[in-house]
Design a protein around this motif. Sequence first.
Motif, PDB file in Angstrom:
ATOM      1  N   PRO A  43      -4.008  -0.144  11.228  1.00  0.00           N
ATOM      2  CA  PRO A  43      -4.450  -0.105  12.623  1.00  0.00           C
ATOM      3  C   PRO A  43      -4.903  -1.492  13.078  1.00  0.00           C
ATOM      4  O   PRO A  43      -5.217  -2.363  12.264  1.00  0.00           O
ATOM      5  CB  PRO A  43      -5.619   0.873  12.617  1.00  0.00           C
ATOM      6  CG  PRO A  43      -5.838   1.292  11.217  1.00  0.00           C
ATOM      7  CD  PRO A  43      -4.820   0.662  10.352  1.00  0.00           C
ATOM      8  N   PHE A  44      -4.891  -1.688  14.391  1.00  0.00           N
ATOM      9  CA  PHE A  44      -5.337  -2.961  14.947  1.00  0.00           C
ATOM     10  C   PHE A  44      -6.781  -3.240  14.545  1.00  0.00           C
ATOM     11  O   PHE A  44      -7.606  -2.326  14.501  1.00  0.00           O
ATOM     12  CB  PHE A  44      -5.271  -2.932  16.473  1.00  0.00           C
ATOM     13  CG  PHE A  44      -3.912  -3.189  17.050  1.00  0.00           C
ATOM     14  CD1 PHE A  44      -2.787  -3.356  16.265  1.00  0.00           C
ATOM     15  CD2 PHE A  44      -3.758  -3.283  18.416  1.00  0.00           C
ATOM     16  CE1 PHE A  44      -1.544  -3.598  16.811  1.00  0.00           C
ATOM     17  CE2 PHE A  44      -2.517  -3.536  18.983  1.00  0.00           C
ATOM     18  CZ  PHE A  44      -1.408  -3.692  18.179  1.00  0.00           C
ATOM     19  N   THR A  45      -7.063  -4.499  14.287  1.00  0.00           N
ATOM     20  CA  THR A  45      -8.445  -4.922  14.080  1.00  0.00           C
ATOM     21  C   THR A  45      -9.098  -5.053  15.452  1.00  0.00           C
ATOM     22  O   THR A  45      -8.433  -4.922  16.490  1.00  0.00           O
ATOM     23  CB  THR A  45      -8.496  -6.272  13.346  1.00  0.00           C
ATOM     24  OG1 THR A  45      -7.868  -7.264  14.181  1.00  0.00           O
ATOM     25  CG2 THR A  45      -7.800  -6.212  11.996  1.00  0.00           C
ATOM     26  N   ALA A  46     -10.373  -5.353  15.489  1.00  0.00           N
ATOM     27  CA  ALA A  46     -11.077  -5.535  16.763  1.00  0.00           C
ATOM     28  C   ALA A  46     -10.473  -6.703  17.550  1.00  0.00           C
ATOM     29  O   ALA A  46     -10.319  -6.627  18.773  1.00  0.00           O
ATOM     30  CB  ALA A  46     -12.563  -5.759  16.514  1.00  0.00           C
ATOM     31  N   VAL A  47     -10.119  -7.773  16.851  1.00  0.00           N
ATOM     32  CA  VAL A  47      -9.515  -8.937  17.513  1.00  0.00           C
ATOM     33  C   VAL A  47      -8.139  -8.564  18.070  1.00  0.00           C
ATOM     34  O   VAL A  47      -7.796  -8.938  19.206  1.00  0.00           O
ATOM     35  CB  VAL A  47      -9.406 -10.134  16.532  1.00  0.00           C
ATOM     36  CG1 VAL A  47      -8.620 -11.273  17.137  1.00  0.00           C
ATOM     37  CG2 VAL A  47     -10.785 -10.604  16.113  1.00  0.00           C
ATOM     38  N   THR A  98      -4.430 -10.835  13.066  1.00  0.00           N
ATOM     39  CA  THR A  98      -3.720 -10.625  11.806  1.00  0.00           C
ATOM     40  C   THR A  98      -2.357  -9.973  12.029  1.00  0.00           C
ATOM     41  O   THR A  98      -1.604  -9.789  11.091  1.00  0.00           O
ATOM     42  CB  THR A  98      -4.540  -9.724  10.879  1.00  0.00           C
ATOM     43  OG1 THR A  98      -4.795  -8.473  11.550  1.00  0.00           O
ATOM     44  CG2 THR A  98      -5.857 -10.374  10.499  1.00  0.00           C
ATOM     45  N   ASN A  99      -2.034  -9.625  13.276  1.00  0.00           N
ATOM     46  CA  ASN A  99      -0.791  -8.942  13.598  1.00  0.00           C
ATOM     47  C   ASN A  99       0.226  -9.949  14.142  1.00  0.00           C
ATOM     48  O   ASN A  99       0.107 -10.414  15.274  1.00  0.00           O
ATOM     49  CB  ASN A  99      -1.055  -7.833  14.617  1.00  0.00           C
ATOM     50  CG  ASN A  99       0.134  -6.959  14.849  1.00  0.00           C
ATOM     51  OD1 ASN A  99       1.251  -7.437  14.984  1.00  0.00           O
ATOM     52  ND2 ASN A  99      -0.109  -5.658  14.916  1.00  0.00           N
ATOM     53  N   ALA A 100       1.230 -10.267  13.345  1.00  0.00           N
ATOM     54  CA  ALA A 100       2.223 -11.283  13.727  1.00  0.00           C
ATOM     55  C   ALA A 100       3.032 -10.867  14.946  1.00  0.00           C
ATOM     56  O   ALA A 100       3.369 -11.709  15.788  1.00  0.00           O
ATOM     57  CB  ALA A 100       3.152 -11.570  12.549  1.00  0.00           C
ATOM     58  N   ASP A 101       3.349  -9.577  15.066  1.00  0.00           N
ATOM     59  CA  ASP A 101       4.126  -9.114  16.220  1.00  0.00           C
ATOM     60  C   ASP A 101       3.327  -9.247  17.509  1.00  0.00           C
ATOM     61  O   ASP A 101       3.869  -9.623  18.557  1.00  0.00           O
ATOM     62  CB  ASP A 101       4.548  -7.655  16.035  1.00  0.00           C
ATOM     63  CG  ASP A 101       5.535  -7.475  14.902  1.00  0.00           C
ATOM     64  OD1 ASP A 101       6.299  -8.435  14.619  1.00  0.00           O
ATOM     65  OD2 ASP A 101       5.556  -6.398  14.288  1.00  0.00           O
ATOM     66  N   LEU A 102       2.050  -8.963  17.454  1.00  0.00           N
ATOM     67  CA  LEU A 102       1.192  -9.096  18.622  1.00  0.00           C
ATOM     68  C   LEU A 102       1.031 -10.567  19.014  1.00  0.00           C
ATOM     69  O   LEU A 102       1.056 -10.908  20.197  1.00  0.00           O
ATOM     70  CB  LEU A 102      -0.173  -8.466  18.338  1.00  0.00           C
ATOM     71  CG  LEU A 102      -1.130  -8.345  19.505  1.00  0.00           C
ATOM     72  CD1 LEU A 102      -0.527  -7.477  20.600  1.00  0.00           C
ATOM     73  CD2 LEU A 102      -2.448  -7.744  19.035  1.00  0.00           C
ATOM     74  N   VAL A 103       0.910 -11.429  18.042  1.00  0.00           N
ATOM     75  CA  VAL A 103       0.812 -12.872  18.311  1.00  0.00           C
ATOM     76  C   VAL A 103       2.109 -13.370  18.966  1.00  0.00           C
ATOM     77  O   VAL A 103       2.072 -14.170  19.898  1.00  0.00           O
ATOM     78  CB  VAL A 103       0.484 -13.658  17.023  1.00  0.00           C
ATOM     79  CG1 VAL A 103       0.602 -15.149  17.236  1.00  0.00           C
ATOM     80  CG2 VAL A 103      -0.904 -13.299  16.524  1.00  0.00           C
ATOM     81  N   LYS A 104       3.239 -12.867  18.502  1.00  0.00           N
ATOM     82  CA  LYS A 104       4.522 -13.256  19.101  1.00  0.00           C
ATOM     83  C   LYS A 104       4.593 -12.805  20.554  1.00  0.00           C
ATOM     84  O   LYS A 104       5.032 -13.557  21.426  1.00  0.00           O
ATOM     85  CB  LYS A 104       5.693 -12.674  18.317  1.00  0.00           C
ATOM     86  CG  LYS A 104       7.036 -13.120  18.880  1.00  0.00           C
ATOM     87  CD  LYS A 104       8.177 -12.594  18.088  1.00  0.00           C
ATOM     88  CE  LYS A 104       9.543 -12.952  18.608  1.00  0.00           C
ATOM     89  NZ  LYS A 104       9.701 -13.385  19.939  1.00  0.00           N
ATOM     90  N   LEU A 105       4.152 -11.582  20.835  1.00  0.00           N
ATOM     91  CA  LEU A 105       4.125 -11.107  22.221  1.00  0.00           C
ATOM     92  C   LEU A 105       3.225 -11.981  23.087  1.00  0.00           C
ATOM     93  O   LEU A 105       3.572 -12.310  24.225  1.00  0.00           O
ATOM     94  CB  LEU A 105       3.609  -9.670  22.274  1.00  0.00           C
ATOM     95  CG  LEU A 105       4.619  -8.556  22.273  1.00  0.00           C
ATOM     96  CD1 LEU A 105       3.923  -7.202  22.356  1.00  0.00           C
ATOM     97  CD2 LEU A 105       5.624  -8.688  23.363  1.00  0.00           C
ATOM     98  N   ALA A 106       2.082 -12.354  22.551  1.00  0.00           N
ATOM     99  CA  ALA A 106       1.150 -13.205  23.290  1.00  0.00           C
ATOM    100  C   ALA A 106       1.757 -14.577  23.552  1.00  0.00           C
ATOM    101  O   ALA A 106       1.649 -15.119  24.658  1.00  0.00           O
ATOM    102  CB  ALA A 106      -0.159 -13.342  22.516  1.00  0.00           C
TER     103      ALA A 106
END
Length: 181
Positions: free
Chosen positions: A44-48, A158-166
């Motif tokens: 699951p997603f972390t708080a960050v 810590t989520n590479a896919d989320l960082v890519k979207l950002a």
Amino acid sequence: MLLPSRHQVLACSSLVVSLFTLSACMNPGQPPAPPLPGLAQVAPFTAVDTSLAAKINDVDLTHIALANLAKTNAARNDIASLSATIVKDLTDNHTKLTAQATVGKATLAAKPSAQSQKVITQMQHLHGAAFDRAYARYLASSTKTTNVVIDADSAKSTNADLVKLATDLKTKLLSYEAQVK
């Protein structure tokens, strides 16, 4: 040399065929397939990650709403035509974000934040050149603010896919800002 009779050949051939048939029953065949590995569970997603997803969500929803306004309220043709691209790009981005949030067990807001909604409401009342100026200013200030937030939260995520979207969102906003100037 004695040749076998027709009767002996037929009897022997049927015997050979039946032996082959029975030998197939005794052979166990292929070994069973090994069991499939278990599916990897996505953390699951972390708080960050949740915070970053919420910020991306708000930026997406706000810019989609403003781009929809630009289709009818803008005086400049370049802003009006760019708005269709913005709506398409950010809707795709939002769809990917929603899918990632679902997998990461995070809930995203369905509407822009109160502060963003205030901007949208103000822009609804503007038309023509006044809308163009306000839209260009908002796009520039929003891009700067978003870049700072994305850079700060992406470094901690810590989520590479989320960082890519950002990162993709950041690149798109910079591109839109350059086209509107």
